[in-house]
Motif scaffolding. Structure first.
Motif, PDB file in Angstrom:
ATOM      1  N   ASP A  31       0.827  -1.211   0.000  1.00 28.21           N
ATOM      2  CA  ASP A  31       0.000   0.000   0.000  1.00 28.21           C
ATOM      3  C   ASP A  31       0.863   1.264   0.000  1.00 28.21           C
ATOM      4  O   ASP A  31       0.812   2.095   0.914  1.00 28.21           O
ATOM      5  CB  ASP A  31      -0.971  -0.003   1.192  1.00 28.21           C
ATOM      6  N   ILE A  32       1.683   1.353  -1.059  1.00 28.00           N
ATOM      7  CA  ILE A  32       2.585   2.492  -1.217  1.00 28.00           C
ATOM      8  C   ILE A  32       2.756   2.772  -2.707  1.00 28.00           C
ATOM      9  O   ILE A  32       2.440   1.931  -3.533  1.00 28.00           O
ATOM     10  CB  ILE A  32       3.935   2.219  -0.511  1.00 28.00           C
ATOM     11  N   ASP A  33       3.261   3.934  -3.062  1.00 24.10           N
ATOM     12  CA  ASP A  33       3.435   4.319  -4.466  1.00 24.10           C
ATOM     13  C   ASP A  33       4.443   3.426  -5.176  1.00 24.10           C
ATOM     14  O   ASP A  33       5.468   3.049  -4.602  1.00 24.10           O
ATOM     15  CB  ASP A  33       3.926   5.766  -4.578  1.00 24.10           C
ATOM     16  N   VAL A  34       4.176   3.145  -6.444  1.00 25.52           N
ATOM     17  CA  VAL A  34       5.057   2.301  -7.264  1.00 25.52           C
ATOM     18  C   VAL A  34       6.449   2.920  -7.373  1.00 25.52           C
ATOM     19  O   VAL A  34       7.455   2.204  -7.324  1.00 25.52           O
ATOM     20  CB  VAL A  34       4.450   2.071  -8.667  1.00 25.52           C
ATOM     21  N   GLU A  35       6.522   4.242  -7.505  1.00 26.24           N
ATOM     22  CA  GLU A  35       7.816   4.905  -7.639  1.00 26.24           C
ATOM     23  C   GLU A  35       8.692   4.655  -6.418  1.00 26.24           C
ATOM     24  O   GLU A  35       9.898   4.425  -6.539  1.00 26.24           O
ATOM     25  CB  GLU A  35       7.641   6.415  -7.857  1.00 26.24           C
ATOM     26  N   GLN A  36       8.090   4.678  -5.231  1.00 30.79           N
ATOM     27  CA  GLN A  36       8.838   4.413  -4.004  1.00 30.79           C
ATOM     28  C   GLN A  36       9.321   2.966  -3.979  1.00 30.79           C
ATOM     29  O   GLN A  36      10.443   2.686  -3.551  1.00 30.79           O
ATOM     30  CB  GLN A  36       7.981   4.701  -2.777  1.00 30.79           C
ATOM     31  N   VAL A  37       8.479   2.059  -4.440  1.00 33.12           N
ATOM     32  CA  VAL A  37       8.852   0.645  -4.481  1.00 33.12           C
ATOM     33  C   VAL A  37      10.016   0.450  -5.447  1.00 33.12           C
ATOM     34  O   VAL A  37      10.985  -0.244  -5.121  1.00 33.12           O
ATOM     35  CB  VAL A  37       7.644  -0.237  -4.879  1.00 33.12           C
ATOM     36  N   GLU A  38       9.931   1.052  -6.621  1.00 35.23           N
ATOM     37  CA  GLU A  38      11.002   0.901  -7.609  1.00 35.23           C
ATOM     38  C   GLU A  38      12.333   1.413  -7.070  1.00 35.23           C
ATOM     39  O   GLU A  38      13.372   0.771  -7.242  1.00 35.23           O
ATOM     40  CB  GLU A  38      10.626   1.609  -8.906  1.00 35.23           C
ATOM     41  N   SER A  39      12.313   2.548  -6.400  1.00 35.67           N
ATOM     42  CA  SER A  39      13.531   3.109  -5.832  1.00 35.67           C
ATOM     43  C   SER A  39      14.087   2.198  -4.731  1.00 35.67           C
ATOM     44  O   SER A  39      15.290   1.918  -4.683  1.00 35.67           O
ATOM     45  CB  SER A  39      13.237   4.501  -5.266  1.00 35.67           C
ATOM     46  N   ALA A  40      13.211   1.719  -3.869  1.00 30.49           N
ATOM     47  CA  ALA A  40      13.640   0.829  -2.784  1.00 30.49           C
ATOM     48  C   ALA A  40      14.161  -0.502  -3.324  1.00 30.49           C
ATOM     49  O   ALA A  40      15.096  -1.080  -2.764  1.00 30.49           O
ATOM     50  CB  ALA A  40      12.493   0.607  -1.806  1.00 30.49           C
ATOM     51  N   LEU A  41      13.558  -0.995  -4.403  1.00 27.79           N
ATOM     52  CA  LEU A  41      14.029  -2.241  -5.020  1.00 27.79           C
ATOM     53  C   LEU A  41      15.464  -2.092  -5.519  1.00 27.79           C
ATOM     54  O   LEU A  41      16.288  -2.999  -5.333  1.00 27.79           O
ATOM     55  CB  LEU A  41      13.118  -2.653  -6.182  1.00 27.79           C
ATOM     56  N   LEU A  42      15.770  -0.962  -6.143  1.00 27.77           N
ATOM     57  CA  LEU A  42      17.142  -0.727  -6.610  1.00 27.77           C
ATOM     58  C   LEU A  42      18.115  -0.701  -5.436  1.00 27.77           C
ATOM     59  O   LEU A  42      19.197  -1.293  -5.504  1.00 27.77           O
ATOM     60  CB  LEU A  42      17.214   0.566  -7.409  1.00 27.77           C
TER      61      LEU A  42
END
Length: 170
Positions: A31-42
């Protein structure tokens, strides 16, 4: 959300799932923004790469935590069971509905007979004749619980998971 907390949550999602997850799926679960997930994944991928451990995050068809290729010989010794997705689905039905009559399982999963043979061979299920002698009752074994690192009653675990979060799409 704090970056370390977000990475920890993403790591939990990747650890528990058996398939590669796309950032939008992870974002929906957390339940968070995709952009934040993408950054955290990197960041998380960098963390795994920099510690030179046995695990890595692969991003070929989504993201998944996996053992590095150079350690697969160890994994094969410890976890010799490799289940195809269709067999795993049949095993899931057995685990959730156990004890389940083989004839009923066949109605739910038409290819169940082949899967049952494989699961019996792997020692993940057992079957006994039912009281009328026409079918078998199937249930999971202790090896199943050990393999999936489960403790306690499976139905109680499912209820607990359903109460805490929706994992139906994993």
């Amino acid at each position: 959300m704090e970056p370390e907390v977000l990475k920890s949550k993403i790591e939990a999602v990747l650890f528990i799932t058996s398939r590669a997850m796309h950032p939008d799926e992870i974002a929906q679960i957390i339940d968070i923004d995709v952009e934040q997930v993408e950054s955290a994944l990197l960041d998380l991928m960098f963390d795994y790469a920099s510690r030179n451990g046995a695990l890595e995050i692969d991003d070929e068809d989504g993201y998944i935590i996996q053992v590095k290729a150079e350690h697969m010989d160890i994994v094969e010794k410890l976890c010799p069971v490799e289940l195809k997705p269709a067999v795993l689905k049949t095993l899931t039905v057995i685990a959730l509905k156990e004890p389940i009559r083989q004839s009923y399982l066949k109605e739910i999963r038409p290819s169940a007979y082949e899967h049952i043979a494989e699961l019996l061979e792997q020692g993940l299920i057992s079957r006994t004749k039912d009281k009328n002698g026409r079918s078998f009752n199937i249930r999971t074994t202790k090896k199943f619980q050990e393999y999936f690192k489960l403790k306690g009653d499976i139905k109680a675990l499912v209820k607990k998971l359903d109460a805490t979060q929706d994992l139906k799409n994993l």
